[in-house]
Write an enzyme that holds these catalytic residues in place. Structure first.
Site, short mmCIF file in Angstrom:
data_model
loop_
_atom_site.label_atom_id
_atom_site.label_comp_id
_atom_site.label_asym_id
_atom_site.label_seq_id
_atom_site.Cartn_x
_atom_site.Cartn_y
_atom_site.Cartn_z
N TYR A 197 17.76 29.53 9.41
CA TYR A 197 16.58 30.33 9.77
C TYR A 197 16.33 30.29 11.27
O TYR A 197 16.44 29.23 11.90
CB TYR A 197 15.34 29.80 9.07
CG TYR A 197 15.26 30.11 7.60
CD1 TYR A 197 15.25 31.42 7.14
CD2 TYR A 197 15.17 29.08 6.68
CE1 TYR A 197 15.16 31.70 5.77
CE2 TYR A 197 15.07 29.34 5.32
CZ TYR A 197 15.08 30.66 4.87
OH TYR A 197 14.98 30.91 3.54
N ARG A 217 -10.82 0.61 14.65
CA ARG A 217 -10.66 1.34 13.41
C ARG A 217 -11.65 0.75 12.40
O ARG A 217 -12.69 1.31 12.16
CB ARG A 217 -9.20 1.22 12.94
CG ARG A 217 -8.69 2.40 12.18
CD ARG A 217 -7.19 2.34 11.95
NE ARG A 217 -6.73 1.09 11.35
CZ ARG A 217 -5.49 0.89 10.91
NH1 ARG A 217 -4.58 1.84 11.02
NH2 ARG A 217 -5.14 -0.26 10.38
N MET A 247 13.74 24.56 3.16
CA MET A 247 12.98 23.88 2.12
C MET A 247 13.88 22.98 1.25
O MET A 247 13.53 21.85 0.93
CB MET A 247 12.26 24.90 1.23
CG MET A 247 11.40 24.27 0.16
SD MET A 247 10.71 25.49 -0.97
CE MET A 247 9.37 26.15 0.00
N LYS A 249 0.85 -1.20 0.00
CA LYS A 249 0.00 0.00 0.00
C LYS A 249 0.88 1.25 0.00
O LYS A 249 2.09 1.16 0.26
CB LYS A 249 -0.92 -0.02 1.23
CG LYS A 249 -0.18 0.05 2.56
CD LYS A 249 -1.11 -0.25 3.72
CE LYS A 249 -0.39 -0.17 5.04
NZ LYS A 249 -1.21 -0.71 6.15
C1 LIG Z 1 -0.56 -1.80 6.73
C2 LIG Z 1 -1.19 -3.04 7.17
C3 LIG Z 1 -0.41 -4.17 7.44
C4 LIG Z 1 1.10 -4.14 7.43
O1 LIG Z 1 1.55 -3.55 8.63
P1 LIG Z 1 3.11 -3.41 8.95
O2 LIG Z 1 3.16 -2.87 10.33
O3 LIG Z 1 3.64 -2.43 7.96
O4 LIG Z 1 3.70 -4.75 8.80
C5 LIG Z 1 -1.06 -5.34 7.78
N1 LIG Z 1 -2.41 -5.40 7.84
C6 LIG Z 1 -3.19 -4.33 7.60
C7 LIG Z 1 -4.66 -4.46 7.70
C8 LIG Z 1 -2.61 -3.12 7.26
O5 LIG Z 1 -3.39 -2.07 7.01
#
Ligand SMILES: *Cc1c(COP(=O)(O)O)cnc(C)c1O
Length: 366
Positions: free
Chosen positions: A258, A130, A305, A35
């Protein structure tokens, strides 16, 4: 000459880390989570190294399409499931598996009129709060799905909130796993529970026919600072590299950058690096570790930046053009773990690797 910054993706390290996941979960199918464009690495840049995974997991239909275009014919799991009824047609066309976390998704499936046989992953909310069905509604959701004629398999899915630490019971997983086990006890179907932290820390204890390895594949420790990538034998897969653009000699009392956030207490040699927050380096970081010519030093003053400053006082070999490693590995193989850098701005490796901006060119290295 282009500006001397670039992100290098290491194929051998991606492969190595995937093998570590397989070693920790030898009985399980290992899915590579890609992802967020493979945690910022680029789906196309990790695909070859991850081809020996048992499947891929991601969120966006567009990323799923790209995997199919690369030639992947194995399983692809949509971790957040479908976002609309129309997405089911895409799942059918691309042969995608998907999570079911809500009643409206079950309704869309029930109303889908094309003949189909979907593999779905029914998600339980066992405490993360969640996505997913709370335990007391889970079995009813399973019954409903099980009655549909377009479902081929239902895998029991859950996600840990604390697999990386000591909470919710001694290991951080006992409570959530207990609720999950109790709820699905006598239901048929495969299970998927483990993320990277659970794979590395709890594989002995967990039954997970499929594991979903993400961050560990990208060379960041899921439970840093308890364990570093060296403890888990993981290798950095992304190196953000740049060069020294300019050098300043400054005297005691003079300031850098800065807001004059840094004041010298003695004569110093300062290097200016071609990397700033517009490249994805955290502006909030202070005294971050950084490598110059393979020597560990630290950033000083505020990140701007397009540039940041480093202390070169103790690096006599440093000159304009010297290699700088913001995180990852130097061309000589010296490692600065992304987790160490993330810690200096109060964040995690995940955020840094996902945050490299579009103006940074990427390179692939073996
Ligand atoms: C992102 C995600 C993972 C992977 O998690 P990591 O901590 O990066 O290994 C696994 N299961 C779900 C549902 C996720 O959203």
């Amino acid at each position: 000459m282009p500006r001397p910054i670039c992100a290098v993706i290491h194929q051998d390290a991606l492969q190595h880390n995937l093998n570590i996941a397989k070693q920790y979960a030898p009985q399980s199918k290992v899915f590579a989570v890609v992802k967020a464009n493979a945690y910022g690495h680029g789906v196309e840049r990790v695909y070859d190294a991850f081809k020996s995974a048992d499947g891929f997991a991601l969120l966006d239909l567009d990323e799923a399409k790209r995997l199919r275009q690369l030639g992947w014919t194995g399983e692809i799991l949509l971790l957040e499931g479908i976002f609309s009824a129309q997405d089911l047609q895409v799942c059918l066309d691309l042969n995608l598996s998907f999570t079911i976390h809500s009643t409206h998704q079950i309704k869309w499936l029930a109303e889908f009129s094309q003949p189909a046989q979907f593999d779905v992953y029914l998600k339980m909310n066992s405490g993360m709060n969640r996505l997913g069905f709370p335990p007391e509604q889970y079995r009813a959701a399973w019954e409903k799905l099980n009655q549909l004629n377009n479902i081929k398999s239902i895998t029991h899915m859950m996600h840990f909130s604390d697999a990386d630490g000591e909470r919710l019971g001694q290991s951080g997983i006992d409570y959530q796993y207990g609720v999950y086990e109790e709820t699905i006890r006598d239901l048929p179907g495969d299970r998927t529970v483990s993320n990277s932290a659970a794979i590395l820390r709890h594989s002995q204890q967990l039954l997970s026919n499929t594991v979903r390895s993400g961050i560990m594949l990208y060379g960041s420790s899921p439970d840093f600072p308890t364990h570093s990538i060296h403890d888990w034998n993981l290798k950095p897969t992304m190196s953000l590299r740049s060069e020294i653009l300019a050098i300043q000699e400054i005297q005691a009392e003079q300031t850098v950058g800065y807001g004059s956030k840094f004041t010298a207490t003695e004569t110093m040699k300062i290097g200016i690096v071609a990397c700033g927050y517009a490249d994805g380096y955290q502006r909030i970081s202070m005294d971050a570790p950084i490598l110059v010519n393979d020597v560990l030093t630290k950033t000083i003053g505020r990140v701007s930046m397009d540039m940041l400053a480093v202390d070169l006082t103790h690096i006599p070999t440093a000159e304009v053009g010297s290699e700088v490693v913001l995180w990852g590995k130097s061309s000589n193989g010296m490692v600065l773990p992304i987790d160490d850098v993330a810690a200096s701005s109060g964040t995690v490796g995940y955020e840094l690797m996902c945050g490299v901006t579009a103006r940074v060119p990427f390179m692939i290295e073996n």
